[in-house]
Design a protein around this motif. Structure first.
Motif, short mmCIF file in Angstrom:
data_model
loop_
_atom_site.label_atom_id
_atom_site.label_comp_id
_atom_site.label_asym_id
_atom_site.label_seq_id
_atom_site.Cartn_x
_atom_site.Cartn_y
_atom_site.Cartn_z
N TRP A 1 38.39 35.32 40.01
CA TRP A 1 39.79 34.90 40.15
C TRP A 1 40.66 35.66 39.15
O TRP A 1 40.26 35.87 38.01
N ARG B 1 45.03 35.95 37.97
CA ARG B 1 46.40 35.46 38.15
C ARG B 1 47.23 36.52 38.86
O ARG B 1 47.16 37.71 38.53
N ASP B 2 48.04 36.08 39.84
CA ASP B 2 48.96 37.02 40.47
C ASP B 2 50.30 37.02 39.71
O ASP B 2 50.41 36.41 38.65
N SER C 1 52.97 35.49 40.15
CA SER C 1 53.62 34.19 39.99
C SER C 1 52.81 33.23 39.13
O SER C 1 53.22 32.10 38.90
N ALA D 1 49.76 32.19 40.00
CA ALA D 1 48.77 31.50 40.83
C ALA D 1 47.46 32.26 40.81
O ALA D 1 47.41 33.47 40.58
N TRP D 2 46.37 31.53 41.07
CA TRP D 2 45.06 32.15 41.11
C TRP D 2 44.86 32.88 42.44
O TRP D 2 45.12 32.32 43.51
N GLU D 3 44.39 34.11 42.36
CA GLU D 3 44.17 34.93 43.55
C GLU D 3 42.72 35.43 43.54
O GLU D 3 42.21 35.87 42.50
N LEU D 4 42.07 35.35 44.68
CA LEU D 4 40.68 35.76 44.79
C LEU D 4 40.56 37.28 44.83
O LEU D 4 41.29 37.95 45.54
N ASP E 1 42.54 33.14 51.31
CA ASP E 1 43.86 32.53 51.13
C ASP E 1 43.82 31.28 50.25
O ASP E 1 44.83 30.59 50.11
N ASP E 2 42.67 30.95 49.66
CA ASP E 2 42.60 29.81 48.75
C ASP E 2 43.43 30.08 47.51
O ASP E 2 43.40 31.20 46.96
N ARG E 3 44.14 29.08 47.04
CA ARG E 3 44.92 29.16 45.80
C ARG E 3 44.61 27.90 44.98
O ARG E 3 45.36 26.94 44.99
N GLU F 1 44.17 25.16 42.04
CA GLU F 1 44.99 24.76 40.90
C GLU F 1 44.08 24.16 39.84
O GLU F 1 43.03 23.61 40.14
#
Length: 368
Positions: free
Chosen positions: A25, A27-28, A30, A32-35, A70-72, A74
């Motif tokens: 994972w 961070r993008d 914004s 958010a977590w990005e795979l 597409d999972d994000r 938290e």
């Protein structure tokens, strides 16, 4: 990441780290977590795997291996592949030697276990993690490298099977009852190297014939995720931190020192945990406005906000004045030039209590 004359150079060089972390994972833009999927982008995979950086492999209860593109998720990271230079530092603090049994506490992606197997031999290495999937996945990937440590799935805050000459922990241990099984698993004459939860303090020591571990706080620092007992860390003090963002506070004052991101001021953060165990933090910036939040399980909270380095407006509520406590620590640091933590003497007792001392200063963590 490893000195040319280090005995760990060959193990680090020989371990194909990318095979231990096929997905992770990041961070993008914004936050958010990005795979990230290694096999689909081999160049980025190699760059990430062989950089001296930690790679987050699990956020909350969701492992990168089991996620959809597409999972994000938290929440907070719950497992990672620790940066190789830090793994080597912890191994050095452990004072490993030929023929000595090692417990790798916190299997994670399996990096420390791999280095140890290459250096010591499989028969000397045991690796433990609370997460069955992590243990299984690491075991399969290590086997592909012809590394066969003993693997254990267990909650180290409740039970650590066996006894070991050396324990090196890449999870942060919480003083008190949760530390008791780890101290009990250390053989007499054995050595432990670990960090303490919510601090960056590296604790090392030798177990004496009375069952106490006697050592010191190393003049070195590291940050690890705390141990967990279930699929995720306990919920943060979310409601209390939300209150800290919005409420006026029972007590309002002007702070003495500029707002600081306590979580990234490692020595301050460590001393705050020693002084007031259990404080949680948050920090944000909005233009030149900087705001820090503190919350404690007893219901206390504090908010300090200011432009740049101006004296902050401070709001506090609850039975303790958290920002005042932090300012006393900062005042001591300014007055004495250092805090008494690094280099302090340590005694871990069989009940898991951590006793710290330096000169006339004394503190205990985990005592009921």
């Amino acid at each position: 990441m490893t000195d040319p004359d280090s005995r760990w150079l060959v193990p680090v060089a020989d371990v194909p780290r990318h095979e231990l972390v096929p997905r992770w994972w990041e961070r993008d833009g914004s936050g958010a977590w990005e795979l990230r999927d290694g096999p689909s982008d081999p160049e980025a995979w190699a760059e990430a795997a062989y950089a001296d950086r930690s790679l987050v492999t699990r956020v909350g209860p969701l492992h990168a291996d089991q996620a959809e593109p597409d999972d994000r998720p938290e929440g907070r990271p719950t497992s990672s592949a620790t940066l190789p230079s830090l793994v080597v530092r912890m191994l050095r603090h452990g004072r490993l030697g030929d023929g000595l049994s090692l417990l790798d506490l916190g299997t994670g992606a399996g990096g420390l276990a791999a280095y140890a197997c290459y250096r010591l031999g499989d028969a000397c290495v045991t690796s433990l993690d609370v997460d069955p999937y992590l243990v299984r996945a690491a075991g399969e990937r290590l086997a592909d490298m012809h590394c066969y440590p003993t693997l254990i799935t267990a909650d180290a805050t409740r039970e650590v099977p066996g006894t070991y000459d050396r324990i090196v922990s890449t999870v942060a241990l919480t003083p008190g009852p949760g530390l008791r099984p780890v101290v009990g698993a250390l053989a007499y004459g054995g050595r432990i190297a670990t960090t303490l939860a919510r601090t960056s303090l590296i604790i090392t020591g030798w177990k004496d014939r009375h069952g106490d571990v006697i050592g010191q706080v190393e003049r070195d620092m590291a940050g690890f995720m705390p141990t967990r007992s279930g699929a995720d860390h306990p919920p943060a003090l979310t409601d209390l931190l939300t209150l800290a963002r919005q409420a006026h506070g029972e007590h309002t004052s002007t702070g003495r020192y500029p707002v600081v991101d306590v979580g990234n001021a490692w020595e301050l953060r460590s001393m705050l945990e020693v002084t007031l165990p259990g404080v949680e933090l948050d920090y944000e910036t909005n233009g030149h406005q900087r705001t820090a939040y503190l919350a404690h399980p007893d219901g206390s909270w504090a908010r300090a906000s200011a432009e740049r380095t101006d004296p902050p407006e401070v709001h506090q509520s609850g039975p303790q004045r958290l920002w005042d406590a932090l300012e006393r620590i900062r005042n001591r640091l300014n007055a004495e030039g250092a805090l008494p933590l690094l280099g302090a003497r340590v005694r871990l007792t069989p009940d898991g209590v951590v006793h710290l001392s330096r000169g006339r200063w004394r503190a205990s963590m985990g005592a009921r």
